[in-house]
Design an enzyme around this catalytic site. Structure first.
Site, mmCIF file in Angstrom:
data_model
loop_
_atom_site.group_PDB
_atom_site.id
_atom_site.type_symbol
_atom_site.label_atom_id
_atom_site.label_comp_id
_atom_site.label_asym_id
_atom_site.label_seq_id
_atom_site.Cartn_x
_atom_site.Cartn_y
_atom_site.Cartn_z
ATOM 1 N N ASP A 14 0.825 -1.201 0.000
ATOM 2 C CA ASP A 14 0.000 0.000 0.000
ATOM 3 C C ASP A 14 0.870 1.265 0.000
ATOM 4 O O ASP A 14 0.632 2.210 -0.746
ATOM 5 C CB ASP A 14 -0.892 -0.052 1.246
ATOM 6 C CG ASP A 14 -1.930 1.030 1.252
ATOM 7 O OD1 ASP A 14 -2.668 1.117 0.260
ATOM 8 O OD2 ASP A 14 -1.973 1.799 2.236
ATOM 9 N N LYS A 70 1.489 4.229 -2.903
ATOM 10 C CA LYS A 70 1.348 5.669 -2.629
ATOM 11 C C LYS A 70 2.621 6.416 -3.010
ATOM 12 O O LYS A 70 2.565 7.501 -3.597
ATOM 13 C CB LYS A 70 1.035 5.892 -1.146
ATOM 14 C CG LYS A 70 -0.358 5.447 -0.752
ATOM 15 C CD LYS A 70 -0.543 5.532 0.747
ATOM 16 C CE LYS A 70 -1.951 5.129 1.150
ATOM 17 N NZ LYS A 70 -2.076 4.884 2.579
#
Ligand code: ADP
Ligand code: ASP
Ligand code: MG
Length: 835
Positions: A699, A703
């Site tokens: 994750d 980003k």
């Protein structure tokens, strides 16, 4: 082009200067309610001055008369049922509205006589399988003959006049046209005794609209579909009426067709020229030829609603004071064919246009738009689809020689198009209208095939693909502020925590945005992973869940259904984490649908795909926004873009981007082992449903990739150097195995935590970018580090740029949570609305 319409100011023939002509359309005589309203309106008027009432056939009857004649022609028995249905409808109407026994019997006799004649005509058509133009005209005339008898009987002192005695036509170029002078004369003679009476018990003249008689042959003709308006205008002009009132089923002349544009509203005042331009381009509310006869006599027209007589309606007159709006209305014609006459020999040749128009005129084909480039080597002509074949044929014939020698090409016809006109006399004082018009269409992915603006500058007309008609009308109506508010049409995909919260926020803010920002957020689509609902008028957000539950549609076809809707100013909002949904963005952007997404998959996928999405959005003039991909509602991506747009360069990014991991490393303590913190993160809704997605760093990598790209560097997920804090084996088995094995890490973590504590440091999972080089790692930061005090699940981003070098810019706050993420999505949507 005002001057050529020299209006009569002289008070000549003011025989009936205080009389009014009131015309009631099909819907105004179509139901018991409307016909009783007609009675009230007319009788009130007749108390003060003479009135002439012109009526159409009962709503829908003209269509029925025509359709039934086709059934009879084809020998289909069903014509009889249709005929009986028409008889019944008239009988029922009379039974309900005429209460006086004697009057009712008389009326039934008249009506039944007319129906007997009509039945014989149909029977003839049925037997001999022939329906001449003459017979068709006779059949269709019965609609008004019947309705005028009913209205005359209903009105106190109503006297039916036979319009075929005074509305006369003559044949020109194969068509019946008004014999104007003769008609004027006959109308004056016919009405002289009726309208001059001044007593309160005066008679009310009731005239069947639409129908007429050929001046030479005496056969029944008509003035064309919608022609009752024209009948009324002819009478008003001939009698020099004070006003012509057109009573219909809407509150007046509106900014656009209210059946297509939900936000259309009544125009208070229009000039004759504007009304004429709008009617000529398809505003059905008034039959186009209607305006001219009253305009040259300077007789105002009022358009009023029979169902809402209190509404002031629209006043059409010579000149409008204090007219501010550049655009008054938009109208359109479906079924346009564009014929292009082209060839090299046309350049500079005098007479080609004359030949085109003469040829078409002789064939009785009307041309409603012409566009010729100044290079003169092609002329495009807009005609109706039904005239297209004949037009091509006669033009090919006319230019046969030139085509044979190769000097000109055979006619090129493109059908299935639509023509739109924007109209307003003030356009000529306002620069930039055409620019705005074409810019708006371009941003909506609508290309203009041909356009024309006359030197009078009261009308800009253009031709587009017919499939884009509704969308074009809506987007123009919206952007020219003809509407009271701007509309943004939203498709929301995903109704989990973020999507659900977003819908709730929109529901709560709806009225506030309408009042304060003049913005209507119209949710036209909602989709879950299994079902969807679409409604171009807007979904009721109070009950969308029930609506969705009742909907059997599978989501696979969602993309096609959305594109099919071809709706203007639309935004696709993705609140899912689905790669399948992310795969739809490219198509949406190509169809000029903006995309706002909380889903990270697209922006962090292969660089080429990300770049193509951004490039497509730019080329199409729409938006691809994903602010919430990083730091939920925090303004990180927007800030990076603002810095770059103002000429700054992003040199380094250091950030804590995982609310989940920050929560875990803030929670860990002597009495809270690592496995317990993971469990809490899940329970409290910080982590993904499967916390491994957070723990494996994927994750954060996504980003970081997104931020790096937005900072102007090319990077792929595989380029990010990863220093993880858990062995890979934990990410491989099932989720149950994961939970079972997790406590085996606790002892090691506790040992490392004690060391950390003794050094007065804290763990932070840090993402870094340094001149394009990227990495993620678990780091121990001391008290002096800006990340040391980062509470709970917060995120922090440090931006080192050429301008913010010594003291980097710092953005910090809640980096996770459905509420702030939904609010971030909402903010992105609003930024589109504010363009
Ligand atoms: P009538 O039977 O009264 O003659 P029409 O059906 O001929 O009524 O015309 C009224 C209809 O015209 C309205 O119901 C509306 O749907 C349609 N219409 C199209 N464009 C406009 C417009 N610009 N303003 C008002 N009505 C319009
Ligand atoms: N009844 C005719 C029609 O439907 C004329 C009119 O309504 O104006 O076209
Ligand atoms: Mg009409």
């Amino acid at each position: 082009m005002k001057p050529h319409l020299s209006r009569g100011t002289a008070k000549q023939d003011k025989l009936h200067r205080n009389m009014k002509v009131l015309k009631f359309g099909g819907t105004s005589v179509g139901s018991v309610k409307s016909i009783l309203s007609l009675k009230k309106i007319v009788e009130a008027e007749a108390r003060t001055q003479p009135v002439v009432v012109v009526v159409s056939a009962l709503g829908g009857i003209t269509d029925k008369l025509l359709a039934t004649s086709q059934l009879a022609l084809r020998g289909e028995e069903r014509w009889k049922e249709e005929f009986d249905a028409m008889v019944n409808r008239h009988h029922q109407m009379i039974d309900t509205i005429i209460t006086d026994d004697k009057k009712r019997v008389d009326l039934f006799n008249k009506i039944d006589q007319l129906f007997e004649q009509l039945r014989s005509i149909y029977y003839g058509v049925y037997l001999i399988h022939d329906l001449s133009e003459k017979t068709q005209a006779a059949i269709v005339s019965y609609g008004e003959r019947l309705s005028s008898n009913i209205v005359a009987s209903l009105l106190k002192n109503g006297v039916r006049m036979n319009s075929r005695d005074f509305i006369r036509t003559e044949r020109k170029n194969g068509k019946h046209t008004l014999a104007a002078e003769l008609t004027t004369q006959l109308v004056k003679e016919a009405f002289a005794p009726v309208c001059t009476k001044s007593d309160t018990n005066r008679t009310i003249a009731v005239v069947p609209g639409f129908i007429s008689r050929d001046r030479t042959t005496g056969e029944t003709t008509n003035l064309g579909r919608g022609g009752s308006d024209y009948t009324a205008a002819i009478i008003a002009a001939a009698l020099d009426a004070e006003v012509l009132e057109i009573w219909t089923d809407v509150d007046g002349f509106m900014t656009a067709d209210p059946r297509v544009i939900k936000t259309a509203y009544t125009i208070n005042e229009l000039s004759y020229i504007e009304a004429m331009e709008l009617c000529n381009f398809g505003a059905k509310v008034i039959y186009p030829p209607t305006i001219y006869p009253v305009c040259i006599k300077n007789i105002p027209i009022k358009v009023k609603n029979t169902f809402n007589p209190e509404h002031p309606g629209t006043l059409i007159k010579d000149h409008i004071e204090n007219d501010q709006k550049p655009i008054k209305g938009i109208s359109s014609i479906k079924g346009t064919t564009l014929i292009t006459v082209t060839g090299l020999s046309m350049v500079g040749v005098i007479g080609v246009n004359r030949r085109i128009f003469t040829t078409l005129a002789l064939k009785g084909i009307s041309v409603f738009m012409v566009s010729q480039a100044s290079s003169e080597n092609s002329t495009s002509i807009g005609v109706r689809d039904e005239d297209a074949d004949a037009a091509v044929e006669v033009l090919n014939e006319e230019f046969k020689k030139e085509i044979e020698t190769g000097a000109m090409f055979p006619m090129h016809a493109e059908s299935g198009l639509a023509t739109i006109a924007i109209v307003g006399e003030n356009m000529k004082h306002t620069p930039g209208i055409a620019g705005k018009l074409f810019g708006t269409l371009g941003r909506s992915g609508i290309s203009v095939i041909a356009c024309a603006q006359g030197a009078s500058e009261t009308n800009i007309s253009f031709v587009i693909d017919g499939r884009f008609l509704r969308k074009s009308l809506n987007v123009l109506h919206d952007s020219f502020f003809l509407s009271e508010y701007k509309v943004l049409n939203l498709f929301i995909c995903g109704i989990g925590t973020v999507g659900g919260m977003l819908i709730e926020q929109i529901r709560k803010q709806y009225s506030e945005l309408m009042d304060r920002n003049g913005l209507k957020l119209n949710v036209v689509g909602i989709a879950s992973s299994k079902k969807y609902i679409l409604d171009r008028d807007g979904i009721d957000l109070n009950t969308y869940k029930e609506q969705l539950a009742a909907q059997p549609l599978p989501a696979e076809s969602l993309r096609d259904a959305i594109i099919q809707m071809n709706i203007f100013n639309s935004v696709f909002v993705d609140c899912t984490a689905s790669s399948e949904v992310a795969g739809l963005y490219q198509t949406f952007l190509e169809h000029n649908i903006s995309v706002v997404t909380a889903n990270k998959i697209a922006a962090s996928s292969e660089y080429e795909k990300y770049a193509l999405l951004k490039d497509t959005a730019l080329r199409r003039g729409v938006k691809f926004l994903f602010e919430t991909n990083v730091g939920a509602g925090l303004p990180i991506i927007g800030t990076i873009n603002d810095l770059r747009n103002s000429g700054d360069k992003i040199l380094k990014i250091e950030a804590v981007l995982s609310g989940t991991l920050n929560f875990i490393f803030n929670e860990i303590a002597a009495d809270v082992p690592f496995s317990e913190t993971v469990r809490r993160a899940k329970e409290q809704g910080y982590s993904e449903p499967d916390p491994r997605i957070d723990l494996c760093g994927k994750d954060v990598v996504r980003k970081l990739v997104i931020l790096t790209r937005e900072a102007g560097y090319r990077v792929e997920q595989d380029d990010v150097v990863k220093h993880l804090f858990m062995p890979d084996a934990f990410f491989e088995g099932t989720i149950d195995e994961f939970w079972k094995n997790l406590p085996s890490l606790d002892a090691d973590f506790e040992k490392r935590r004690q060391v950390l504590e003794s050094e007065h440091k804290r763990w932070r999972f840090v993402a870094k970018m340094d001149h394009g080089a990227t990495s993620v790692s678990l780091e121990a930061v001391d008290q002096h580090h800006p990340f040391y005090g980062l509470e709970g699940s917060n995120n922090i981003v440090l931006l080192t740029t050429e301008r913010y070098k010594e003291y980097p810019m710092l953005i910090q706050g809640y980096g996770a949570g459905a509420g702030v993420t939904a609010a971030g999505v909402f903010a992105n949507i609003m930024s589109i609305a504010n363009i």
